[in-house]
Scaffold this motif. Sequence first.
Motif, PDB file in Angstrom:
ATOM      1  N   LYS A 118       0.807  -1.220   0.000  1.00 58.12           N
ATOM      2  CA  LYS A 118       0.000   0.000   0.000  1.00 58.12           C
ATOM      3  C   LYS A 118       0.842   1.273   0.000  1.00 58.12           C
ATOM      4  CE  LYS A 118      -3.779  -2.282   2.477  1.00 58.12           C
ATOM      5  NZ  LYS A 118      -4.618  -2.284   3.703  1.00 58.12           N
ATOM      6  N   LYS A 119       2.171   1.144  -0.053  1.00 63.24           N
ATOM      7  CA  LYS A 119       3.052   2.311   0.049  1.00 63.24           C
ATOM      8  C   LYS A 119       3.719   2.693  -1.280  1.00 63.24           C
ATOM      9  CE  LYS A 119       2.849   3.026   4.590  1.00 63.24           C
ATOM     10  NZ  LYS A 119       2.455   4.310   5.201  1.00 63.24           N
ATOM     11  N   PHE A 120       4.140   1.693  -2.054  1.00 61.43           N
ATOM     12  CA  PHE A 120       4.936   1.970  -3.252  1.00 61.43           C
ATOM     13  C   PHE A 120       4.217   2.910  -4.209  1.00 61.43           C
ATOM     14  CE2 PHE A 120       6.735  -2.588  -2.870  1.00 61.43           C
ATOM     15  CZ  PHE A 120       7.527  -2.187  -1.801  1.00 61.43           C
ATOM     16  N   ARG A 121       4.966   3.922  -4.653  1.00 65.31           N
ATOM     17  CA  ARG A 121       4.465   4.793  -5.723  1.00 65.31           C
ATOM     18  C   ARG A 121       5.263   4.570  -7.013  1.00 65.31           C
ATOM     19  NH1 ARG A 121       1.024   8.708  -3.789  1.00 65.31           N
ATOM     20  NH2 ARG A 121       0.963   8.908  -1.507  1.00 65.31           N
ATOM     21  N   SER A 122       6.521   4.220  -6.844  1.00 62.63           N
ATOM     22  CA  SER A 122       7.364   3.950  -8.009  1.00 62.63           C
ATOM     23  C   SER A 122       8.316   2.799  -7.707  1.00 62.63           C
ATOM     24  CB  SER A 122       8.157   5.194  -8.399  1.00 62.63           C
ATOM     25  OG  SER A 122       9.104   5.525  -7.396  1.00 62.63           O
ATOM     26  N   VAL A 123       8.735   2.093  -8.776  1.00 61.23           N
ATOM     27  CA  VAL A 123       9.649   0.956  -8.655  1.00 61.23           C
ATOM     28  C   VAL A 123      10.698   1.060  -9.752  1.00 61.23           C
ATOM     29  CG1 VAL A 123       9.887  -1.550  -8.870  1.00 61.23           C
ATOM     30  CG2 VAL A 123       7.954  -0.599  -7.613  1.00 61.23           C
ATOM     31  N   THR A 124      11.960   0.874  -9.392  1.00 61.02           N
ATOM     32  CA  THR A 124      13.052   0.802 -10.363  1.00 61.02           C
ATOM     33  C   THR A 124      13.675  -0.592 -10.273  1.00 61.02           C
ATOM     34  OG1 THR A 124      13.516   3.161 -10.140  1.00 61.02           O
ATOM     35  CG2 THR A 124      15.228   1.793 -11.125  1.00 61.02           C
ATOM     36  N   ILE A 125      13.764  -1.261 -11.403  1.00 60.58           N
ATOM     37  CA  ILE A 125      14.270  -2.640 -11.458  1.00 60.58           C
ATOM     38  C   ILE A 125      15.649  -2.649 -12.106  1.00 60.58           C
ATOM     39  CG2 ILE A 125      13.871  -4.936 -12.452  1.00 60.58           C
ATOM     40  CD1 ILE A 125      10.862  -4.325 -12.178  1.00 60.58           C
ATOM     41  N   GLY A 126      16.628  -3.245 -11.437  1.00 56.75           N
ATOM     42  CA  GLY A 126      18.029  -3.212 -11.851  1.00 56.75           C
ATOM     43  C   GLY A 126      18.331  -3.875 -13.181  1.00 56.75           C
TER      44      GLY A 126
END
Length: 537
Positions: A460-468
């Motif tokens: 319920k927190k994530f707004r953005s994700v960066t994947i390596g």
Amino acid sequence: MKEFKKLKLFLLMILVTIATLTGTQIVKAEEEDDIKFYIRKSDNFNRIAEYTDPSNVKGLSWDEERNILTMDNFECTDMGIYSHGKHKDITIIVKNNNKLTSLRYGVKIYNLDVKLIGDGSINMTNGFTTAGNEYEDDFLVDNRGSVIIDGPYLNIYDSNMILDDFILKSGHVDMRCCWLEFRGFGIPNELKELQRAPAIQIFDKLEISGGSIYINTGESLNEFDYYDAVEIYPAISYYGYKVTPNVYIENSTFIFVDADGDEEGLIGNYNSRSDYIDMSKFENIIYEYYTDESQIKRILIDKYDVKLSDNSFKYNGKAHTPKVKLGGLFEGVDYKVTYENNIEVGNAKIHIKGIGFYTGEKTVEFEIIEEKITNEANKNTISTDHTSDEQTSDKRIVKDKNFIYKILKESITKNNYGKVEVIGFTNNKIKKLKIKNVIKYNGKKYKITSIGKNVFKNNKKFRSVTIGKYVTKIGSKAFYNCKKLSNVVIKSNKLIKIGKKAFFKKGKGTIKISAPNKKKKAYKKLLKYARCKKIVM
């Protein structure tokens, strides 16, 4: 094959014309949502029997609830496995030695993805192929079919497999190409044409991430001077009218034998003989090419990691024989195992010796103990509501301030990278999630290559994700229903698998996914097959 398709299309046009003139409607038969098996046994060649449960066939057992078929010393002439209705997954557990001696099509699969597991073998003709192969005529039938091999040994004579995806994770596949003679339809009666068909034809994806493949194209062209025309196709062909399929190869062994010296002819476009894939671009593979089988140099087994089914046993007066896995190779074909001092309390030894295309020896130990001890891996296991369902007590678990990882491959030296998978997280306050390229543990470096199943599900927190940039796989429902997630950046050029509903958003809003330009088309296809919803790319 082209002439056969033309004939089917011609017959279809006649059928449509008759229906139009008579006012008859052509309707698709009502779909049945079940799986059926069609089996022809060698002792009754003129009869094909239909089964919804083939458990009463010698050598077969069927678990309908889980769609699992077990082959155990099974023999037949022809076999078809059809899903009448929805596209489905089926698992085949291969035990002991099985024999399928089809005269033409091998095992025909219809509307199915088939996964082969187990430590048995299948000796067969032609291999697995989609039934009908109506890829250009989608209005007739949707008969997608793929094969995943993870463990067994397949020995395929006259291999002529036609599939959407061919995936080898572990095991050993031997293939000899199929030569087909044509005359008649589309060819003047007095002429004879010979075709060397591909051992494997794919439409979407070729993924080899472990195990061994041996392909022999068979006789030299000099043996066929009496034919008016000879048509040669790459040993592994892909259809590239619209887009080149995903081809991904690592951690595997390829041995290719072609009597005419056509090294380029291993992987290429079925429709364009100038479009081949350069094997040298793939990392962490062993690729050997020969013009004669007698030239093959045996490969040392030193490069392959050894994994045991268990490292310690309680003394019971009986011999302990843990299962040995050497890389993705197949026991009994690529290596053999013997045990020493494996009854009494103390250190037992396992001797591994390369056979077939492999040579060299390795010795590993396991212990037999008198009293019960606590498995150290259990002590290191981190229990948290956010851990993946892939976390198991027999794997080494490490963590940093944000994530929990499972070591997939050890780092042997400081200059050698190991591999880890993200299986959980420890910081519940993260809003901008960044999955690194590399982590350090005990002075050694590990690449983050995968994200486990369900790891960030319902966050319920994530707004953005960066994947390596080293991530090759994202597990099923990894980011399922992350309500506030709106932006994902994929830096990796190596992503080959996105699990079902890995990115799946309920309610309002969409998820914008950014990726390297040259990979956008391929990643869109992966997202589509993964049934990801509310995605913008």
